[in-house]
Design a protein around this motif. Sequence first.
Motif, mmCIF file in Angstrom:
data_model
loop_
_atom_site.group_PDB
_atom_site.id
_atom_site.type_symbol
_atom_site.label_atom_id
_atom_site.label_comp_id
_atom_site.label_asym_id
_atom_site.label_seq_id
_atom_site.Cartn_x
_atom_site.Cartn_y
_atom_site.Cartn_z
ATOM 1 N N ASP A 128 0.838 -1.200 0.000
ATOM 2 C CA ASP A 128 0.000 0.000 0.000
ATOM 3 C C ASP A 128 0.875 1.252 0.000
ATOM 4 O OD1 ASP A 128 -2.927 0.846 0.403
ATOM 5 O OD2 ASP A 128 -1.831 2.086 1.855
ATOM 6 N N HIS A 129 0.330 2.335 -0.580
ATOM 7 C CA HIS A 129 1.142 3.558 -0.682
ATOM 8 C C HIS A 129 1.582 4.077 0.691
ATOM 9 C CE1 HIS A 129 -2.260 6.238 0.347
ATOM 10 N NE2 HIS A 129 -2.977 5.299 -0.227
ATOM 11 N N THR A 130 0.806 3.717 1.734
ATOM 12 C CA THR A 130 1.187 4.161 3.074
ATOM 13 C C THR A 130 2.417 3.403 3.598
ATOM 14 O OG1 THR A 130 -0.365 2.551 3.984
ATOM 15 C CG2 THR A 130 -1.170 4.808 3.736
ATOM 16 N N GLU A 131 2.779 2.293 2.940
ATOM 17 C CA GLU A 131 3.909 1.478 3.421
ATOM 18 C C GLU A 131 5.144 1.602 2.545
ATOM 19 O OE1 GLU A 131 2.216 -2.561 4.146
ATOM 20 O OE2 GLU A 131 2.631 -1.904 6.194
ATOM 21 N N VAL A 132 5.035 2.411 1.474
ATOM 22 C CA VAL A 132 6.138 2.512 0.521
ATOM 23 C C VAL A 132 7.400 3.082 1.188
ATOM 24 C CG1 VAL A 132 6.897 3.798 -1.503
ATOM 25 C CG2 VAL A 132 4.739 2.578 -1.565
ATOM 26 N N GLU A 133 7.190 4.032 2.077
ATOM 27 C CA GLU A 133 8.338 4.659 2.746
ATOM 28 C C GLU A 133 9.135 3.612 3.536
ATOM 29 O OE1 GLU A 133 10.481 7.886 2.520
ATOM 30 O OE2 GLU A 133 8.491 7.747 1.627
ATOM 31 N N ARG A 134 8.416 2.714 4.216
ATOM 32 C CA ARG A 134 9.110 1.660 4.975
ATOM 33 C C ARG A 134 9.845 0.706 4.040
ATOM 34 N NH1 ARG A 134 5.314 -1.356 8.615
ATOM 35 N NH2 ARG A 134 7.218 -2.495 9.120
ATOM 36 N N ALA A 135 9.258 0.483 2.847
ATOM 37 C CA ALA A 135 9.940 -0.367 1.861
ATOM 38 C C ALA A 135 11.249 0.299 1.439
ATOM 39 C CB ALA A 135 9.042 -0.593 0.655
ATOM 40 N N PHE A 136 11.223 1.612 1.207
ATOM 41 C CA PHE A 136 12.447 2.327 0.822
ATOM 42 C C PHE A 136 13.501 2.239 1.920
ATOM 43 C CE2 PHE A 136 9.837 5.320 -2.072
ATOM 44 C CZ PHE A 136 9.920 4.409 -3.110
ATOM 45 N N VAL B 71 5.871 7.287 -7.199
ATOM 46 C CA VAL B 71 6.642 6.437 -6.291
ATOM 47 C C VAL B 71 8.089 6.304 -6.780
ATOM 48 C CG1 VAL B 71 6.869 4.079 -5.396
ATOM 49 C CG2 VAL B 71 4.623 5.188 -5.441
ATOM 50 N N LEU B 72 8.262 6.184 -8.087
ATOM 51 C CA LEU B 72 9.617 6.063 -8.637
ATOM 52 C C LEU B 72 10.436 7.319 -8.341
ATOM 53 C CD1 LEU B 72 8.774 4.284 -12.009
ATOM 54 C CD2 LEU B 72 10.223 3.364 -10.181
ATOM 55 N N GLU B 73 9.791 8.481 -8.443
ATOM 56 C CA GLU B 73 10.505 9.732 -8.105
ATOM 57 C C GLU B 73 10.961 9.715 -6.653
ATOM 58 O OE1 GLU B 73 8.094 13.150 -9.206
ATOM 59 O OE2 GLU B 73 8.239 12.443 -11.291
ATOM 60 N N ARG B 74 10.071 9.220 -5.779
ATOM 61 C CA ARG B 74 10.458 9.140 -4.363
ATOM 62 C C ARG B 74 11.622 8.174 -4.184
ATOM 63 N NH1 ARG B 74 4.882 7.830 -1.690
ATOM 64 N NH2 ARG B 74 6.178 7.371 0.128
ATOM 65 N N ALA B 75 11.645 7.114 -4.970
ATOM 66 C CA ALA B 75 12.752 6.157 -4.880
ATOM 67 C C ALA B 75 14.073 6.833 -5.261
ATOM 68 C CB ALA B 75 12.488 4.951 -5.794
ATOM 69 N N HIS C 249 15.544 8.747 -2.616
ATOM 70 C CA HIS C 249 16.236 7.943 -1.598
ATOM 71 C C HIS C 249 17.579 7.416 -2.103
ATOM 72 C CE1 HIS C 249 12.370 7.834 0.529
ATOM 73 N NE2 HIS C 249 13.048 7.411 1.593
ATOM 74 N N GLY C 250 17.963 7.837 -3.287
ATOM 75 C CA GLY C 250 19.229 7.367 -3.826
ATOM 76 C C GLY C 250 19.125 6.001 -4.499
ATOM 77 N N LEU C 251 17.899 5.498 -4.661
ATOM 78 C CA LEU C 251 17.708 4.216 -5.357
ATOM 79 C C LEU C 251 17.638 4.497 -6.862
ATOM 80 C CD1 LEU C 251 14.970 2.995 -2.874
ATOM 81 C CD2 LEU C 251 17.264 2.006 -3.064
ATOM 82 N N THR C 252 17.902 3.477 -7.683
ATOM 83 C CA THR C 252 17.975 3.726 -9.131
ATOM 84 C C THR C 252 17.116 2.759 -9.953
ATOM 85 O OG1 THR C 252 19.950 2.335 -9.178
ATOM 86 C CG2 THR C 252 20.293 4.727 -9.055
ATOM 87 N N PRO C 253 15.804 2.768 -9.716
ATOM 88 C CA PRO C 253 14.932 1.859 -10.470
ATOM 89 C C PRO C 253 14.847 2.239 -11.942
ATOM 90 C CG PRO C 253 13.618 3.393 -9.176
ATOM 91 C CD PRO C 253 15.044 3.615 -8.773
#
Length: 469
Positions: free
Chosen positions: A167-175, A212-216, A219-223
Amino acid sequence: MSPPAVPAALHPLVAAFLDDRVAVRAALRRFGSPLHLVFPQVFADNLTALRTVLDGVPGGYRICYAHKVNRSAALAATAAHAGIGIDVASAQELRSALTAGFGSDRIEVTGPKGAALLRAALAAGVTINVDNLWELSTIAEMAETTVPVLLRLSGFAASAPSRFGIDHTEVERAFELLTRHRDRLRLLGVAFHLDTAATQERVAAVGDCLTVLERAYAHGLTPTVLDIGGGLRQVFTADAAAYDAYDQALRVGLLGRGPAVHWGLNSFGYQVTDGTVHGRAVFHKYANTESAPTMLGELLAAPLPGHGGRTVSAVLADNLLQLWLEPGKALVDHAGITVTQVEFVKQVGSGTTLVHLNASRDTVTAADQEVLIDPLVLSEPGESSPTGVYFAGHLCLERDLLTQRQVRVDRLPDPGDPVVFANTGAYHMDLSAAQASMHPLPARVAVRHRAGRFVLYPDTVYRPGDEVR
Ligand SMILES: *Cc1c(COP(=O)(O)O)cnc(C)c1O
């Protein structure tokens, strides 16, 4: 009295096979009845049609065949031979994909996964399309090398709630997990799967995924991947107006304003109150008239809101994103049929005719879904006398009717006549297949057309070669 006919759409190759009555009866003699036939060449035609649409995607693409639509080894091997990827949803499907010749870099595991499937996926070194945070942290704990992962997202504003995905509310924890375990988790991208025909709903999900990809990236992630799942539709009927006419006859019968074409109290999900029929029928997706390539083309060409009128396809390229998709039924559309045989014909009650087949309902459809395309009765030529019949199954259960609706047949068939259920390859032949009353599962056989002849191979023996035409 006979209800309107609902003729099946057939691929020309399948139609040619069924026209060869000698070949059909020979197949039944050799492999028994009921019999599931798959046509890898039709699968290849479907793949070519999707590729033709996708070749216009500037950012590139990957097709992953969703194995769960059919357990056929021949179709999986055809997919492997054609160079696409595969999406597996169990340890058994994973083994099947490896046997079919897929390298680990072309396999993706989706769906709900327990610890055993995660272990198998890690051992095989495949991509994991992560469903939830438990899975993500468990992978991080178990991994001995870096595991490529996709995050399956959920909770899209324009979509119904789903049991799958993060869920979008849990994406931050995934990052947080992804950044903390960079050595073990490599974020390839994000994914969704919506079982909808509505292009706008998919476009909206693409928009949410881009956010969500922009937020990634923040976080320095590179999807680099956006996986839009499956859900492209099949076309079952050769005549959409005939389908509508049957639906109308069914409703009239339910209301008691005309002859009933439904069995017993079955109303197929419709509700009859105050002299009207409400609700929706549970008829799979038989009413669809838009082909999978058309649907896909529409999605790619749709303007993405908030991107200055740029299309989905262009925005993906602008963001250096590769498009992944996981078609199941679109690849298997028209690539499978189920051949049964008439055992006997009997009358029950006042004027109701049952045609008994040597198969059960779960051979051709999931229990709750009525087959709304008429089976083809391959009788020897004779005088036409159209009549409405119900097709009954071989289980000792009241509910074992292959059709709980009356089907128009040109005349009553004879024992031994083949009865063919068209387009059963996607889910129909596999999703609820059971061995009730100790009946064995039907044989599965691959059909190849070569040099003007049809050659049949036990499914696991089939070797792909010349399907892509
Ligand atoms: C079932 C499934 C698919 C295939 O869906 P179709 O509607 O058959 O195209 C693709 N992706 C996921 C995650 C699935 O569960």
